[in-house]
Design a protein around this motif. Structure first.
Motif, PDB file in Angstrom:
ATOM      1  N   MET A   1       1.181  -1.238   0.003  1.00  0.00           N
ATOM      2  CA  MET A   1       0.170   0.275   0.109  1.00  0.00           C
ATOM      3  C   MET A   1       0.333   1.540  -0.004  1.00  0.00           C
ATOM      4  O   MET A   1       1.810   0.798   1.172  1.00  0.00           O
ATOM      5  CB  MET A   1      -0.768   0.111   0.889  1.00  0.00           C
ATOM      6  CG  MET A   1      -2.048   1.275   1.358  1.00  0.00           C
ATOM      7  SD  MET A   1      -3.658   1.264   1.395  1.00  0.00           S
ATOM      8  CE  MET A   1      -4.281  -0.266   1.255  1.00  0.00           C
ATOM      9  N   HIS A   2       0.676   2.425  -0.565  1.00  0.00           N
ATOM     10  CA  HIS A   2       1.339   3.686  -0.998  1.00  0.00           C
ATOM     11  C   HIS A   2       0.704   4.411  -0.217  1.00  0.00           C
ATOM     12  O   HIS A   2      -1.165   4.839  -0.801  1.00  0.00           O
ATOM     13  CB  HIS A   2       1.503   3.574  -2.583  1.00  0.00           C
ATOM     14  CG  HIS A   2       2.051   5.126  -2.616  1.00  0.00           C
ATOM     15  ND1 HIS A   2       3.323   5.642  -2.611  1.00  0.00           N
ATOM     16  CD2 HIS A   2       1.290   6.186  -2.878  1.00  0.00           C
ATOM     17  CE1 HIS A   2       3.454   6.499  -2.811  1.00  0.00           C
ATOM     18  NE2 HIS A   2       2.537   6.798  -3.275  1.00  0.00           N
ATOM     19  N   ILE A   3       1.075   4.920   0.914  1.00  0.00           N
ATOM     20  CA  ILE A   3       0.086   6.240   1.507  1.00  0.00           C
ATOM     21  C   ILE A   3       1.342   7.646   0.973  1.00  0.00           C
ATOM     22  O   ILE A   3       2.642   7.312   0.740  1.00  0.00           O
ATOM     23  CB  ILE A   3       0.708   6.257   3.100  1.00  0.00           C
ATOM     24  CG1 ILE A   3       0.102   5.018   3.402  1.00  0.00           C
ATOM     25  CG2 ILE A   3       0.230   6.782   3.720  1.00  0.00           C
ATOM     26  CD1 ILE A   3      -0.006   4.556   4.515  1.00  0.00           C
ATOM     27  N   GLU A   4       0.367   8.899   0.549  1.00  0.00           N
ATOM     28  CA  GLU A   4       0.885   9.830   0.204  1.00  0.00           C
ATOM     29  C   GLU A   4       0.594  11.267   0.860  1.00  0.00           C
ATOM     30  O   GLU A   4      -0.846  11.278   0.990  1.00  0.00           O
ATOM     31  CB  GLU A   4       0.665   9.545  -2.333  1.00  0.00           C
ATOM     32  CG  GLU A   4       1.159  11.304  -1.752  1.00  0.00           C
ATOM     33  CD  GLU A   4       1.235  11.333  -3.431  1.00  0.00           C
ATOM     34  OE1 GLU A   4       0.932  12.463  -3.874  1.00  0.00           O
ATOM     35  OE2 GLU A   4       0.709  10.290  -4.127  1.00  0.00           O
TER      36      GLU A   4
ATOM     37  N   GLY B   1      -3.335   3.931  -1.722  1.00  0.00           N
ATOM     38  CA  GLY B   1      -3.554   3.678  -3.036  1.00  0.00           C
ATOM     39  C   GLY B   1      -2.789   2.190  -3.769  1.00  0.00           C
ATOM     40  O   GLY B   1      -2.105   2.359  -1.997  1.00  0.00           O
ATOM     41  N   PRO B   2      -2.345   1.778  -4.403  1.00  0.00           N
ATOM     42  CA  PRO B   2      -1.455   0.413  -4.419  1.00  0.00           C
ATOM     43  C   PRO B   2      -0.164   0.577  -4.752  1.00  0.00           C
ATOM     44  O   PRO B   2      -0.153   1.914  -5.124  1.00  0.00           O
ATOM     45  CB  PRO B   2      -2.224  -0.407  -5.659  1.00  0.00           C
ATOM     46  CG  PRO B   2      -2.606   1.142  -6.454  1.00  0.00           C
ATOM     47  CD  PRO B   2      -3.206   1.833  -5.436  1.00  0.00           C
ATOM     48  N   ASP B   3       0.616  -0.089  -4.743  1.00  0.00           N
ATOM     49  CA  ASP B   3       2.225   0.205  -4.387  1.00  0.00           C
ATOM     50  C   ASP B   3       2.265   0.350  -5.676  1.00  0.00           C
ATOM     51  O   ASP B   3       1.462  -0.532  -6.669  1.00  0.00           O
ATOM     52  CB  ASP B   3       2.473  -1.212  -3.688  1.00  0.00           C
ATOM     53  CG  ASP B   3       2.556  -1.074  -2.531  1.00  0.00           C
ATOM     54  OD1 ASP B   3       2.727   0.033  -1.646  1.00  0.00           O
ATOM     55  OD2 ASP B   3       3.235  -2.338  -1.753  1.00  0.00           O
ATOM     56  N   THR B   4       3.580   0.719  -5.942  1.00  0.00           N
ATOM     57  CA  THR B   4       4.280   1.066  -7.467  1.00  0.00           C
ATOM     58  C   THR B   4       5.210  -0.654  -7.712  1.00  0.00           C
ATOM     59  O   THR B   4       5.315  -0.758  -6.479  1.00  0.00           O
ATOM     60  CB  THR B   4       5.013   2.170  -7.558  1.00  0.00           C
ATOM     61  OG1 THR B   4       4.255   3.482  -7.284  1.00  0.00           O
ATOM     62  CG2 THR B   4       5.410   2.283  -8.914  1.00  0.00           C
ATOM     63  N   PRO B   5       4.378  -1.092  -9.369  1.00  0.00           N
ATOM     64  CA  PRO B   5       5.006  -2.440  -9.259  1.00  0.00           C
ATOM     65  C   PRO B   5       6.300  -2.122  -9.462  1.00  0.00           C
ATOM     66  O   PRO B   5       6.564  -0.996  -9.808  1.00  0.00           O
ATOM     67  CB  PRO B   5       3.878  -2.511 -10.669  1.00  0.00           C
ATOM     68  CG  PRO B   5       2.947  -1.928 -10.800  1.00  0.00           C
ATOM     69  CD  PRO B   5       3.283  -0.527  -9.947  1.00  0.00           C
ATOM     70  N   ALA B   6       7.489  -2.478  -8.972  1.00  0.00           N
ATOM     71  CA  ALA B   6       8.331  -3.094  -9.894  1.00  0.00           C
ATOM     72  C   ALA B   6       8.754  -2.754 -11.252  1.00  0.00           C
ATOM     73  O   ALA B   6       8.308  -3.435 -11.912  1.00  0.00           O
ATOM     74  CB  ALA B   6       9.436  -3.688  -8.983  1.00  0.00           C
TER      75      ALA B   6
END
Length: 75
Positions: A1-4, A68-73
């Motif tokens: 999970m991405h937090i901004e 939001g969803p994690d950014t894919p590698a």
């Protein structure tokens, strides 16, 4: 999970409480420049300051963040 950080939420808080950036700064005992940077998204408040906001206006810290969803590698 991405937090901004979400500066739009700070703007919403100010609008909800009919506060100017100057009044917001005064309520938190910070400079107008600091308040401006948080509202414009140029900087993020310290965790201590964020918790002060949450206690003062009785809102959860998560109110101020986008998730939001994690950014894919990259491959």
């Amino acid at each position: 999970m991405h937090i901004e950080w979400n500066p739009d939420r700070v703007k919403a808080l100010l609008a909800l409480h009919h506060l100017t950036e100057s009044e917001f700064a005064c309520a938190l005992h910070v400079t107008r420049q600091a308040a401006y940077r948080w509202v414009s998204g140029q900087s993020v408040p310290s965790i201590d300051m964020l918790l002060k906001w949450c206690n003062h206006w009785d809102i959860p810290p998560s109110f101020f963040f986008k998730t939001g969803p994690d950014t894919p590698a990259s491959k």
